[in-house]
Write an enzyme that holds these catalytic residues in place. Structure first.
Site, PDB file in Angstrom:
ATOM      1  CD  GLU A 213     -49.655 -85.287  64.924  1.00 30.83           C
ATOM      2  OE1 GLU A 213     -49.453 -84.204  64.368  1.00 30.83           O
ATOM      3  OE2 GLU A 213     -49.422 -85.504  66.132  1.00 30.83           O
TER       4      GLU A 213
ATOM      5  CG  ASN B 124       0.843 -79.925  81.550  1.00 33.69           C
ATOM      6  OD1 ASN B 124       1.714 -79.924  82.407  1.00 33.69           O
ATOM      7  ND2 ASN B 124      -0.434 -80.108  81.835  1.00 33.69           N
TER       8      ASN B 124
ATOM      9  NE  ARG C 275      -8.650 -85.605  87.928  1.00 28.94           N
ATOM     10  CZ  ARG C 275      -8.714 -84.378  87.401  1.00 28.94           C
ATOM     11  NH1 ARG C 275      -8.694 -84.222  86.089  1.00 28.94           N
ATOM     12  NH2 ARG C 275      -8.824 -83.325  88.177  1.00 28.94           N
TER      13      ARG C 275
ATOM     14  NE  ARG D 107      -3.930 -83.281  88.269  1.00 27.39           N
ATOM     15  CZ  ARG D 107      -4.421 -82.046  88.250  1.00 27.39           C
ATOM     16  NH1 ARG D 107      -4.748 -81.478  87.104  1.00 27.39           N
ATOM     17  NH2 ARG D 107      -4.542 -81.364  89.366  1.00 27.39           N
TER      18      ARG D 107
ATOM     19  CG  ASP E 225      -6.541 -81.709  84.523  1.00 24.60           C
ATOM     20  OD1 ASP E 225      -7.772 -81.777  84.691  1.00 24.60           O
ATOM     21  OD2 ASP E 225      -5.875 -80.692  84.760  1.00 24.60           O
TER      22      ASP E 225
ATOM     23  CG  ASP F  96      -8.710 -78.255  83.192  1.00 24.14           C
ATOM     24  OD1 ASP F  96      -9.721 -78.768  83.691  1.00 24.14           O
ATOM     25  OD2 ASP F  96      -7.606 -78.212  83.760  1.00 24.14           O
TER      26      ASP F  96
ATOM     27  N   PRO G 231     -13.286 -68.042  79.985  1.00 26.96           N
ATOM     28  CG  PRO G 231     -11.912 -66.546  78.868  1.00 26.96           C
ATOM     29  CD  PRO G 231     -13.162 -66.612  79.653  1.00 26.96           C
ATOM     30  CG  HIS G 232      -8.683 -72.734  83.240  1.00 27.41           C
ATOM     31  ND1 HIS G 232      -7.917 -72.242  84.283  1.00 27.41           N
ATOM     32  CD2 HIS G 232      -8.974 -74.018  83.556  1.00 27.41           C
ATOM     33  CE1 HIS G 232      -7.750 -73.199  85.177  1.00 27.41           C
ATOM     34  NE2 HIS G 232      -8.378 -74.293  84.759  1.00 27.41           N
ATOM     35  N   PRO G 233     -10.065 -69.652  84.512  1.00 29.08           N
ATOM     36  CG  PRO G 233     -10.895 -70.171  86.622  1.00 29.08           C
ATOM     37  CD  PRO G 233     -10.975 -70.596  85.191  1.00 29.08           C
TER      38      PRO G 233
ATOM     39  CG  PHE H  31       1.122 -76.014  82.919  1.00 30.47           C
ATOM     40  CD1 PHE H  31      -0.144 -76.526  82.688  1.00 30.47           C
ATOM     41  CD2 PHE H  31       1.374 -75.397  84.142  1.00 30.47           C
ATOM     42  CE1 PHE H  31      -1.146 -76.442  83.651  1.00 30.47           C
ATOM     43  CE2 PHE H  31       0.383 -75.300  85.109  1.00 30.47           C
ATOM     44  CZ  PHE H  31      -0.880 -75.818  84.860  1.00 30.47           C
TER      45      PHE H  31
END
Length: 286
Positions: free
Chosen positions: A26, A179, A206, A215, A218, A220, A237-239, A246
């Site tokens: 093939e 941030n 990191r 850190r 970062d 996220d 979503p981020h908990p 921020f």
């Protein structure tokens, strides 16, 4: 959140002679394939103005598909479909999503059949990523993070908030943070995006020693479309985002009306609630 386009361009049964398959013959001799593609894009401006430059040129798309099929060799048509869908989305920026089917009418299975095929659906996703640093040359690490995101082929940097200085969250005895939040268009799924973010963090040195600790960089994932993900390694979503000024303040610069898929509040509403709670806790509302 951007509404998914409902306009479509269909390319049906595009015939291509190419060399894909598990069997050596093939790959050597080749065979016929049929390609079906549905291209999702906003066609309104092209339709209103009769302007070819405002649409997806289906002739160019067909030639690109043909060239890709001919110039590559894959054992699996699953790989051909996956890699070609990605290549088309990168080549034609106005395509938001693609449904791509590759048919193999001469499949060597030794049984009477019309064809076998593989179909995939791939597209661009909207993601918001928080970026922060509180060690060393913080501005340089933030710049390194933005540079890493910009260098990722499967991500496009749509927007970036202002970078703000903030007090540490969780563990208080550490330097202040810088941030911000960035908006991405990405072809990566959430787990692939997380892996890419970890690679960028590692380049910045990191180390994950203390939760909420200092850190160099970062990154996220805050939102990914309207997805809800709850696994050991990833939560979207981020908990804790609703408690983090921020995150909410720079996010409100980019997407004040983005709605949280679980609490159904907009970013602006969450920020205003957090600000009111902060005033009350400080006794300023009495």
């Amino acid at each position: 959140m951007n509404r998914e386009p409902s306009d479509k361009i269909h390319i049906k049964h595009l015939e291509v002679f190419a060399k894909h398959g598990v069997l050596p013959e093939e790959n050597r001799l080749g065979q016929k394939f049929l390609v079906n593609a549905t291209l999702y894009a906003n066609l309104r401006e092209a339709g209103l103005n009769d302007d070819l430059t405002k649409t997806v040129h289906y002739g160019e798309a067909s030639r690109f598909i043909t060239s890709f099929m001919v110039s590559h060799t894959f054992q699996l048509i699953e790989s051909a479909a996956e890699q070609m869908a990605r290549a088309i989305l990168l080549q034609f920026p106005s395509i938001e999503k693609i449904q791509l089917e590759i048919e193999k009418p001469w499949a060597p299975v030794g049984l009477p059949l019309e064809s076998v095929s593989v179909e995939v659906e791939r597209g661009w996703h909207q993601a918001f990523v928080a970026i922060g640093s509180n060690l060393g040359e913080r501005e340089d690490y933030i710049a390194l993070g933005l540079e890493g995101l910009g260098a990722c082929k499967d991500c496009k940097l749509v927007g970036a908030s202002q970078i703000i200085a903030t007090k540490p969250y969780g563990v208080k005895e550490q330097p202040d943070f810088l941030n911000g939040v960035v908006e991405l268009r990405t072809l990566l799924n959430p787990w692939e995006l997380l892996e890419e973010l970890h690679k960028i963090e590692q380049k910045a040195g990191r180390e994950r020693l203390v939760r909420w600790g200092p850190r160099t960089l970062d990154l996220d994932i805050i939102f990914y479309d309207g997805w809800v993900v709850d696994t050991k390694e990833l939560q979207i979503p981020h908990p804790d985002m609703h408690n983090r000024e921020f995150v909410l303040r720079p996010l409100a610069e980019l997407a004040p009306y983005f709605c949280h898929p679980l609490n159904h509040k907009t970013v602006r509403q969450m920020l205003e609630e957090l600000e009111r709670d902060s005033i009350k806790s400080n006794g300023k509302g009495l």
